[in-house]
Design an enzyme around this catalytic site. Structure first.
Site, mmCIF file in Angstrom:
data_model
loop_
_atom_site.group_PDB
_atom_site.id
_atom_site.type_symbol
_atom_site.label_atom_id
_atom_site.label_comp_id
_atom_site.label_asym_id
_atom_site.label_seq_id
_atom_site.Cartn_x
_atom_site.Cartn_y
_atom_site.Cartn_z
ATOM 1 N N TYR A 146 0.856 -1.186 0.000
ATOM 2 C CA TYR A 146 0.000 0.000 0.000
ATOM 3 C C TYR A 146 0.887 1.229 0.000
ATOM 4 C CZ TYR A 146 -3.469 3.398 1.662
ATOM 5 O OH TYR A 146 -4.298 4.484 1.805
ATOM 6 N N ASP A 241 9.485 2.596 -0.645
ATOM 7 C CA ASP A 241 8.496 3.296 0.166
ATOM 8 C C ASP A 241 8.818 2.999 1.632
ATOM 9 O OD1 ASP A 241 6.378 4.184 1.631
ATOM 10 O OD2 ASP A 241 4.834 3.416 0.275
ATOM 11 N N LYS A 269 5.536 9.459 8.536
ATOM 12 C CA LYS A 269 5.417 8.921 9.894
ATOM 13 C C LYS A 269 6.501 9.406 10.869
ATOM 14 C CE LYS A 269 2.634 5.038 8.294
ATOM 15 N NZ LYS A 269 1.245 5.147 8.688
#
Ligand code: HOZ
Length: 430
Positions: A146, A241, A269
């Site tokens: 994702y 990613d 994050k």
């Protein structure tokens, strides 16, 4: 323990009238695990408290950013100071340089970077840049990975899309995903075949090097190195990613941990310490194509926001102390082993998989190596386990297909309480 939920139930009714599912992001709605979402009032260290006054040991940790725990005093102070000086200017600030210096020092393969506001923006921009740099439209993406809700990448996607059984969203035109090639995670041969067939049309391979969005799935032995070699041979860019794994599975992320050198990296994050942030960066020659130096356009009103920069700087500074990652690793190992033992005692077949301070407990007796094996897990059972843990004061990600995050605020006592709760909750799932 019987949870008090009256206030959360009332809040949910109000929220549902105003927002789809009453939430700002789908997995939070608890639909995959049954029960109703709890509205959180506050967090401190390893714990959160909801508006009914229930307290929980937290393993969601805002889905990864809170590696220091909730409301770490140094982060609170840094954000307070930044806010007092003005929340946003839409002009350069020195904090952007300071955070960029810390990121590039930890990840020297990032020679230049651009701050954005979310992981989704970071991956969307990295793909645009890769396409512009190579003059090719194609992207190889792995089933179950994702990368945010970027149209071209919302195909066979993990996280909420997988949780709710809609891995490829309506509203994404066929034409938009025409150039997205999907291969199974951990399957180097499939990547080789795809590249052999269409390398001249492929700009980039993008992946979560340690997957967190179909539960935690580590890369197999040699997978990442093999991928990097294949990309180099075919002139295809490797985009890691590291939104979840950056400063999480090692200071230098998965690239450091597995010894690879990506062309482009996406971050989010942890580098925002709990405030909204994202970044993409990598080879200088590629980043020099980004506007205003180059023609690849990308912009944002709140990009490089002073509050997010301040929280990120404070977080990365604390993470640079000697022994930090060793401690995180040790406490996470203790949790993993405790869960394995608890499941054996309860006579429940599970797989506990983790890398660094990310982990998952899968309800299956087989290794989970890709999307197909993740989908074979018993999600009903996970729901019962989740509810049993919640009743015992442990707040887990409300989906089998999300990773748990351990923070530096989790103590050995927290881990012992979690394992005891798991021992009891696992028995209830039988
Ligand atoms: N998709 C996110 C984690 N993989 C969850 C976002 C959220 O609900 O905050």
């Amino acid at each position: 323990m019987k949870l008090r939920t009256d206030k959360s139930a009332d809040a949910l009714k109000r929220a549902e009238a105003l927002m789809p599912g009453g939430v700002s992001s789908p997995v939070r709605a608890f639909k995959a695990v049954g029960g109703q979402p709890l509205f959180i009032a506050s967090g401190s260290g390893s714990k959160i408290r909801d508006i009914d006054g229930n307290s929980f040991l937290d393993y969601v940790m805002s889905w990864g950013p809170l590696i220091l725990g909730h409301a770490h005093p140094a982060v609170v102070e840094a954000v307070r100071k930044a806010l007092e000086g003005g929340a946003s200017f839409g002009a350069p600030t020195v904090r952007e340089i300071e955070l960029a210096e810390r990121v590039t020092a930890a990840m020297p393969w990032i020679e230049q970077l651009r701050f954005v506001n979310s992981g989704t923006e970071a991956t969307m921009s990295a793909i645009r840049l890769a396409r512009a740099a190579t003059g090719r439209p194609g992207v190889i993406k792995f089933e179950g990975c994702y990368h945010g809700h970027v149209d071209a990448l919302l195909v066979k996607a993990g996280s909420g899309a997988m949780t709710f059984g809609a891995p490829s969203s309506p509203g994404v035109p066929e034409d938009t995903v025409r150039h997205t090639h999907i291969v199974p995670f951990n399957d180097l041969e499939a990547v080789r075949r795809t590249l052999d067939a269409s390398a001249s049309e492929i700009a980039a391979v993008i992946l979560e090097p340690v997957v967190g969005n179909m539960g935690c799935i580590p890369p197999g032995e040699g997978f990442l190195k093999g991928l990097a070699e294949l990309c180099e041979r075919q002139g295809v860019l490797l985009v890691l990613d590291e939104v979840m794994t950056g400063f999480r599975v090692a200071r230098g992320g998965a690239a450091e941990r597995y010894g690879i050198r990506p062309d482009l990296v996406t971050l989010g994050k942890v580098i925002g310490g709990g405030l909204p942030v994202g970044a993409y960066g990598g080879r200088r020659d590629l980043m020099q194509l980004v506007s205003p130096v180059g023609p690849v356009y990308q912009a944002g009103t709140l990009s490089g926001n002073p509050l997010a920069m301040a929280a990120g700087i404070a977080t990365l500074d604390l993470l640079s102390a000697a022994g930090t990652y060793e401690r995180l690793e040790a406490i996470s190992q203790q949790l993993e082993q405790g869960l394995v033992n608890a499941a054996a005692e309860a006579g429940v077949a599970v797989r506990v998989q983790g890398v660094g301070s990310m982990l998952s407990l899968f309800f299956t007796d087989q290794p989970v190596t890709d999307c197909a094996s993740a989908l074979r897990c018993d999600t009903e059972r996970f729901g019962r386990f989740f509810r049993g843990m919640l009743e015992r004061g442990v707040y887990l990600p409300p989906s089998q297909f999300e990773a748990w995050f351990v923070s530096l605020a989790h103590s050995e006592e927290d881990i012992a309480c979690t394992v005891q709760a798991a021992r009891e909750a696992l028995k209830q799932t039988v």
